[in-house]
Structure formats: structure tokens, C-alpha cells
Design an enzyme around this catalytic site. Sequence first.
Site, PDB file in Angstrom:
ATOM      1  N   VAL A   1      33.724  22.346  55.971  1.00  0.00           N
ATOM      2  CA  VAL A   1      33.932  22.547  57.402  1.00  0.00           C
ATOM      3  C   VAL A   1      35.342  23.120  57.592  1.00  0.00           C
ATOM      4  O   VAL A   1      36.316  22.568  57.078  1.00  0.00           O
ATOM      5  CB  VAL A   1      33.792  21.230  58.195  1.00  0.00           C
ATOM      6  CG1 VAL A   1      34.052  21.493  59.683  1.00  0.00           C
ATOM      7  CG2 VAL A   1      32.405  20.637  58.001  1.00  0.00           C
TER       8      VAL A   1
ATOM      9  N   ILE B   1      38.857  21.516  57.007  1.00  0.00           N
ATOM     10  CA  ILE B   1      39.066  20.197  57.610  1.00  0.00           C
ATOM     11  C   ILE B   1      38.090  19.156  57.077  1.00  0.00           C
ATOM     12  O   ILE B   1      38.159  17.988  57.466  1.00  0.00           O
ATOM     13  CB  ILE B   1      38.946  20.275  59.157  1.00  0.00           C
ATOM     14  CG1 ILE B   1      37.589  20.841  59.572  1.00  0.00           C
ATOM     15  CG2 ILE B   1      40.081  21.089  59.743  1.00  0.00           C
ATOM     16  CD1 ILE B   1      37.363  20.877  61.076  1.00  0.00           C
TER      17      ILE B   1
ATOM     18  N   ASP C   1      19.612  10.487  60.273  1.00  0.00           N
ATOM     19  CA  ASP C   1      20.803  10.278  59.437  1.00  0.00           C
ATOM     20  C   ASP C   1      21.986   9.859  60.312  1.00  0.00           C
ATOM     21  O   ASP C   1      23.100  10.379  60.167  1.00  0.00           O
ATOM     22  CB  ASP C   1      21.130  11.546  58.654  1.00  0.00           C
ATOM     23  CG  ASP C   1      22.112  11.301  57.505  1.00  0.00           C
ATOM     24  OD1 ASP C   1      22.269  10.118  57.109  1.00  0.00           O
ATOM     25  OD2 ASP C   1      22.739  12.265  57.027  1.00  0.00           O
TER      26      ASP C   1
END
Length: 528
Positions: free
Chosen positions: A244, A236, A358
Site C-alpha cells: 500500500v 505505508i 474477513d
Amino acid sequence: MIWIRSNLSLLFIMDGFRALIWVTFIHSLAITEGLKCYSCENCDVPIENKTCITDGLCVSVIVRDKEKDKNGVITSNKYIPRISRRCYNDSRNFLRGRPLFCHVNEALKHEQNVVCCSDHLCNFIVPELAPVPQPVNKQNSDLLLTATEISLTIVLPIIVIGAIIIAGILLYYCLHKRVRPYAPPLDQNSDTSLLMGSQPSSLKELYDWSQSGSGSGLPLLVQRTIARQIRLCEIIGKGRYGEVWRGNWRGENVAVKIFSSREERSWFREAEIYQTVMLRHENILGFIAADNKDNGTWTQLWLITDYHENGSLFDYLNRQTVSPTSMVRLAHTAACGMAHLHMEILGAQGKPAIAHRDLKSKNILVRSNGTCCIADLGLAVRHDSKLDSVDIAPNNRVGTKRYMAPECLDETINMDHFESFKRADVYSFGLVLWEIARRCSVGGIFEEYQQPYYDLVPSDPSLEDMRKIVCGDKQRPAIPNRWQTIESLRVMARLMKECWYSNAAARLTALRIRKTLSSLAEHEDIKI
């Protein structure tokens, strides 16, 4: 009387002189004629006139020998000493002053001995034999030697092999201490149901079960067991760290983040941060397990978390617009996640303050109920309030350049001051709020999705590009005029600007952002 004494003294003097003359004569005679010694082959018989004249030495030898007859045949095992006397000429003395035949090894003096002398008939002296040493039991000696040989043959190789194995284990442990925090995975063919026992059978039970303890996540054995039971379904997403996948565990979807081998430090760091005590929160991505799995070719590094079908906020905003209500809900829940990270919880099971480092729309996921949760903690840093120190991630990754705060771009950030990292997060969060607000549709009017500074820098900007725009020109994303006519958008615009200040100390705190958005939600009568 005096005359008699004088005559006696004279007589004694004359006798002494006469004796001296005689000794001198005898000595001169010996020198003239040579040294007289006894010489016989076998001196067990009385010695009469068996003599010899030599210019060397007189020698007497004793030997321990078995009893023999006249023909030299041994007649019994009884040992008797045999004595022989000889004379050796000076021609046999190879080393002057040190005749070799006069010296006997100390270890052999119980068998034979020699006496050399240089006086007339002096070799009549019988040398003495040393005591016979006690005999050693040869059988016991052989047994002892055999046992020693067996010990060396068996024990020595075992010791060497054991030392090699221990050295190998220590070397493996030292090399993998930092990058292999978990034990090897269980055999895929093993029955893991026995390990699970009465453990949770659904994700909801899993979270309830893990929160009943210290709040630092599931035990490592349970994590490995869960990882063994996951079936990968489809990919995905991809990133610089790896891939992932959507996986399936007991009929429920989970997300499996598979790190590449070069991102091993990021995998370890993220798993470590996720398992921080008391970190679990509804607006922080739910962590399930971490494991390293060998697929036969290389080692896969798995990070298993909740699965959210809406994907990241970046994907969500690209696909659709949001209403003012949805906008506030997305912004408020994301702020709640950031505030929970930044907050320190004191106590025996307290949580340290954490800075994300981040924050961006790609690292915020959208849940099925329209709320957000913060993900990707691989660069996060923790604050140790007792030591006032910052636990910085041991990897070479840096945050996303487009979302970096001015002090990060020009490298003026104080790395030893934890508040600096929190303020950098607030700057990045202001850009995320700008992305959400652009997609807010009011009366069918909205802006297309764009990333911050899309009109000022290339699609993949360098540090120099961002430094020039953000630090040099002090530019910020543009605020559309229409936002000033709508209450919710006007509040969002004000929040963004207060997050973007060049002076980091003037920026809002995560707690202040959360409270402002909470008040906005109450004003708009929004259920979060």
C-alpha cells in the site's frame, strides 16, 4: 401344274445349294490364301489393283493435313483430309483381340481417325473426322490465368493473416476476460487533461460527481485517467496481497493498493465489489479507481482509494488509548459500515446484501475525525435475492484464522445460505469490539493492546490451534472485571458476548448492534 411347281421348287433348292457351295469355296479360298485388303501409301488417286494379302486386319486411316506438294512441302494453310489404306499382319497385334493401332484418343478424332476390319477389301470405307473444336482466345485465357494467379497470390495471404489475427484476439480475450476487466491504461505521455474535460478536480467533487449517477462508481475511462495522474510518494504498508502506497492526485493524498501478479483474482474481485451499485457509504472505504499498469517489467494491479493517515484500527489502537467517547464512536461507526454491507436495498438501482468474510482490526481504517470505515473487500460475497444464490469470490484465499467463527473453523457453515456469512461477520466483529474496549482508558486504567486469543494460541495460529480453543474448549477472550463498573464498557461487554455465541442463529444482527451502540452514544451524549 403340280409337276411344274415341283420342278421349280427343285430348281430353287438346287440354286441355293450351288450358292452355298460357292460361298464356302470362296471362304475356304480366303482362308487358304489370307485376307485381301486395299494397300496404298496415298489413296487420293483412284484405287485399281493395289491390294495385299494379310493374316491380320485391313485398316483405313484419315488424317487432316495441310496442303503439300509432291516433295512434302506445305503450299498453303488450308487443311485437306488425306486417306490411306493399309493391311497389318497379325504379328503387329501385341494384345490379342485388342489391336492398339485401331484405337484413337477421342480428343484427337478431329485430327485423325482409324477403321479396322476383317472382311475382303473392307478398308475401302472412309473413316469420319470429328468436328473441329472452337479455338479458345489465348489472350483472354492468359488474362484470366494471370488474374487468378494474382488473386491467389494477394488474397490468400491476406485471408490467412486475418484469420491468425482474429484467432489471436479471441484467445487473448478468453484468457483475460476474468482477470483483465479494464482496458489497457492510457499512454503515460498522453495529455489526459483532454479526457478529463469538465470532470472533477478534487476528491470531494469526484465523490459528488460519481454519486450523481448510478452510485456504482466512476466510468472506467475516468478511472484510468485518474490512475495515470497519480504520483506514488511512500510505502505505508505491506500484506500478503502486495503493498500500500501513499499517492498524490492533484495535490490530495490517495491510497494506492498495488497487488502482486499472483493476487490478480483478489484485485479483480475487490474492484468488482467496490463498484457495486449504491455501495458508497461514509463508513465504507471510498473507492476511486482501479487500473492495471505496465511498469516495463511486470503488470501492476492498482486499487486506488481514500487515504486515511491514522491507518488501520490495529495500528491506531497499538499507538494510543481511547476515551469512552472515542471507543463508542469507533465501535458505532464500524457497526454502521457492517450494517450497510449486510443490508439489501431494493429498487431499480438497489444494492445486494454483502458479507465481508474477513472482518478484523487490520481491515478497518480510522478516519481523521475518529470514525471508522471498513476496507479490504477482496473476499466479500454478494447475495442474489431473486435467485437466492451466493456469489462467492473465485479465489483460494480464506479469512484470517484468528477471527474465524466456530462454524468456519469446523467447516459446518452452510455455504449455500447467505445468512451464514453474515453471522460469521458478527462473530468477527465481536472480537474487534473486544480489541477496542481493552484500550479504553478510564481514570488512567486500561489494558495493553492484544489480539484476540493472544494468551491461548501462538502468534500465527493454525486452523487446528483455533479449532481446539474455539470449537473444542469453547473459550472466548477474557472480560476484565473493571468493565462491569463502567456503563459504556458494560454495554460493550454484553454486545461482545452476544456476538460470540457458538450457535450462529443466536447471535445479534448487524442492525441490532448498530442500534444498541447508537443508543449508547445518545446516552453518553456522543456526537457521531
